[in-house]
Design a protein around this motif. Structure first.
Motif, PDB file in Angstrom:
ATOM      1  N   ALA A 121       1.409  -0.750   0.241  1.00  0.00           N
ATOM      2  CA  ALA A 121       0.283   0.313  -0.060  1.00  0.00           C
ATOM      3  C   ALA A 121       1.042   1.419   0.170  1.00  0.00           C
ATOM      4  O   ALA A 121       0.896   2.642  -1.161  1.00  0.00           O
ATOM      5  CB  ALA A 121      -0.603  -0.484   1.235  1.00  0.00           C
ATOM      6  N   HIS A 122       1.730   1.163   0.766  1.00  0.00           N
ATOM      7  CA  HIS A 122       2.557   2.792   0.600  1.00  0.00           C
ATOM      8  C   HIS A 122       3.577   2.754  -0.975  1.00  0.00           C
ATOM      9  O   HIS A 122       3.758   3.727  -1.209  1.00  0.00           O
ATOM     10  CB  HIS A 122       4.113   1.944   1.790  1.00  0.00           C
ATOM     11  CG  HIS A 122       3.108   2.091   3.688  1.00  0.00           C
ATOM     12  ND1 HIS A 122       2.488   3.334   3.325  1.00  0.00           N
ATOM     13  CD2 HIS A 122       3.275   1.564   4.519  1.00  0.00           C
ATOM     14  CE1 HIS A 122       2.335   3.379   4.948  1.00  0.00           C
ATOM     15  NE2 HIS A 122       3.269   2.215   5.341  1.00  0.00           N
ATOM     16  N   LEU A 123       3.723   1.543  -1.098  1.00  0.00           N
ATOM     17  CA  LEU A 123       4.409   1.604  -2.661  1.00  0.00           C
ATOM     18  C   LEU A 123       3.795   1.833  -2.809  1.00  0.00           C
ATOM     19  O   LEU A 123       4.195   2.910  -4.006  1.00  0.00           O
ATOM     20  CB  LEU A 123       5.287  -0.205  -3.085  1.00  0.00           C
ATOM     21  CG  LEU A 123       6.271   0.395  -3.705  1.00  0.00           C
ATOM     22  CD1 LEU A 123       7.403   0.368  -3.314  1.00  0.00           C
ATOM     23  CD2 LEU A 123       6.841  -1.280  -4.182  1.00  0.00           C
ATOM     24  N   PRO A 219       4.627   8.676   7.951  1.00  0.00           N
ATOM     25  CA  PRO A 219       4.224   8.173   9.185  1.00  0.00           C
ATOM     26  C   PRO A 219       3.449   6.908   9.645  1.00  0.00           C
ATOM     27  O   PRO A 219       2.276   6.620   8.987  1.00  0.00           O
ATOM     28  CB  PRO A 219       3.550   9.439  10.106  1.00  0.00           C
ATOM     29  CG  PRO A 219       3.167   9.867   8.820  1.00  0.00           C
ATOM     30  CD  PRO A 219       3.854   9.918   8.134  1.00  0.00           C
ATOM     31  N   CYS A 220       3.850   5.731  10.380  1.00  0.00           N
ATOM     32  CA  CYS A 220       2.957   4.512  10.243  1.00  0.00           C
ATOM     33  C   CYS A 220       3.256   3.736  11.979  1.00  0.00           C
ATOM     34  O   CYS A 220       4.324   3.837  11.974  1.00  0.00           O
ATOM     35  CB  CYS A 220       3.173   3.991   8.905  1.00  0.00           C
ATOM     36  SG  CYS A 220       1.802   2.174   9.042  1.00  0.00           S
ATOM     37  N   GLY A 221       1.421   3.155  12.450  1.00  0.00           N
ATOM     38  CA  GLY A 221       2.232   2.409  13.012  1.00  0.00           C
ATOM     39  C   GLY A 221       1.557   0.825  12.661  1.00  0.00           C
ATOM     40  O   GLY A 221       1.472   0.519  13.954  1.00  0.00           O
ATOM     41  N   THR A 223       2.433  -2.560  10.609  1.00  0.00           N
ATOM     42  CA  THR A 223       3.608  -4.112  10.795  1.00  0.00           C
ATOM     43  C   THR A 223       4.023  -3.964   9.106  1.00  0.00           C
ATOM     44  O   THR A 223       3.154  -4.133   8.006  1.00  0.00           O
ATOM     45  CB  THR A 223       3.486  -5.197  10.940  1.00  0.00           C
ATOM     46  OG1 THR A 223       2.165  -5.543  10.347  1.00  0.00           O
ATOM     47  CG2 THR A 223       3.190  -5.210  13.168  1.00  0.00           C
ATOM     48  N   HIS A 224       4.909  -3.999   8.678  1.00  0.00           N
ATOM     49  CA  HIS A 224       5.153  -4.401   7.317  1.00  0.00           C
ATOM     50  C   HIS A 224       6.903  -5.547   7.310  1.00  0.00           C
ATOM     51  O   HIS A 224       7.212  -5.640   8.457  1.00  0.00           O
ATOM     52  CB  HIS A 224       6.184  -2.556   6.605  1.00  0.00           C
ATOM     53  CG  HIS A 224       5.481  -2.051   7.336  1.00  0.00           C
ATOM     54  ND1 HIS A 224       5.887  -1.154   8.413  1.00  0.00           N
ATOM     55  CD2 HIS A 224       4.265  -1.100   6.495  1.00  0.00           C
ATOM     56  CE1 HIS A 224       4.362  -0.177   8.509  1.00  0.00           C
ATOM     57  NE2 HIS A 224       3.703  -0.134   7.514  1.00  0.00           N
ATOM     58  N   VAL A 225       6.348  -5.377   6.197  1.00  0.00           N
ATOM     59  CA  VAL A 225       8.036  -6.920   5.742  1.00  0.00           C
ATOM     60  C   VAL A 225       8.798  -6.159   6.170  1.00  0.00           C
ATOM     61  O   VAL A 225       9.469  -4.899   5.954  1.00  0.00           O
ATOM     62  CB  VAL A 225       7.728  -7.140   4.754  1.00  0.00           C
ATOM     63  CG1 VAL A 225       7.003  -8.453   4.451  1.00  0.00           C
ATOM     64  CG2 VAL A 225       7.181  -5.941   2.952  1.00  0.00           C
TER      65      VAL A 225
HETATM   66 ZN   LIG Z   1       2.567   1.282   7.036  1.00  0.00          ZN
END
Ligand SMILES: [Zn+2]
Length: 253
Positions: A121-123, A219-221, A223-225
């Protein structure tokens, strides 16, 4: 869930140590049960001193899994966040839950899927901004089913969607580190004004940012790879027009 509300359940306990924020690859951990509130003999609300269960929030569905000790086993259906406290809502499988040490285990295949989707989603934010040559503003997102990111503006045309998808997949195939940093609130406000979710940020003493190599920090709380190569192939399914000049970008990984 019962008539009990989170405020009552979490009243007076100290903030939960959010292990999932700093150790995202941890699927199993020891913790202490510090509060148990039974619900109808079959379920409990349970609070731990620390947790690897990511609660529902920020578009990310709650982790699921098990909490067990020598005396009991629980199936965690949902983790919910209330003012710094994570409340686990669980079904009792065996025994009677007690205050004291437990072993927690997150449903890892599901969590991994969510982490891949979340990083994707961020990408997609990044690639959509580049391919449409404009700043993107996210409105919401959901990373369970259906999986989408919401954006302000008109939906892009099919040609643009395919370019965004190809751009994102090109980046995935090269790989790139996904870094987590912690900033003070002041540093965060200065650095993150252009972030796609800036207006949706909660007030925090500390801001956690996620930076994909080659992209701006977000900014993000969640979990990501740890590397975008782990996302795998991204498919943009469609751009769904929504009310108030917004659209949802549905995708899969
Ligand atoms: Zn995130």
């Amino acid at each position: 869930m019962s008539s009990l509300n989170l405020k009552e359940i979490a009243a007076g306990v100290k903030r939960t140590e959010l292990t999932y924020l700093r150790e995202m690859a941890k699927s199993r951990d020891e913790a202490q049960v510090i509060r148990i509130i039974p619900e109808k003999r079959t379920h409990v609300y349970l609070i731990l001193d620390r947790t690897i269960f990511h609660p529902k929030g920020g578009g990310q569905p709650s982790d699921r899994g098990t909490i067990r000790s020598g005396n009991f086993e629980l199936n965690v259906k949902k983790a919910l966040y209330y003012q710094g406290v994570v409340v686990h809502w669980a079904k009792i499988i065996t025994g009677e839950p007690l205050i004291g040490p437990v072993t927690c285990e997150v449903d890892w295949p599901f969590r991994q899927l969510v982490m891949r989707r979340h990083t994707a989603a961020h990408l997609l934010d990044h690639c959509l901004a580049l391919e449409t040559s404009r700043r993107v503003e996210t409105t919401d997102s959901w990373l369970d089913e259906p999986c989408y990111v919401g954006y302000a503006g008109d939906p892009p045309n099919e040609d643009t969607l395919r370019r965004v998808e190809a751009h994102a997949n090109g980046m995935v195939s090269h790989g790139g580190e996904v870094r987590i940093d912690y900033l003070t609130a002041e540093q965060g406000r200065a650095l993150l004004q252009a972030a796609p979710n800036f207006v949706r940020l909660p007030e925090l003493d500390e801001i956690r940012t996620v930076t994909i190599r080659g992209c701006a920090p977000i900014p993000c709380g969640g979990t990501h790879v740890s590397d975008i190569a782990q996302i795998g192939k991204i498919s943009i399914i469609r751009a769904e027009p929504m009310p108030n000049l917004t659209f949802r970008l549905h995708f899969s990984v």
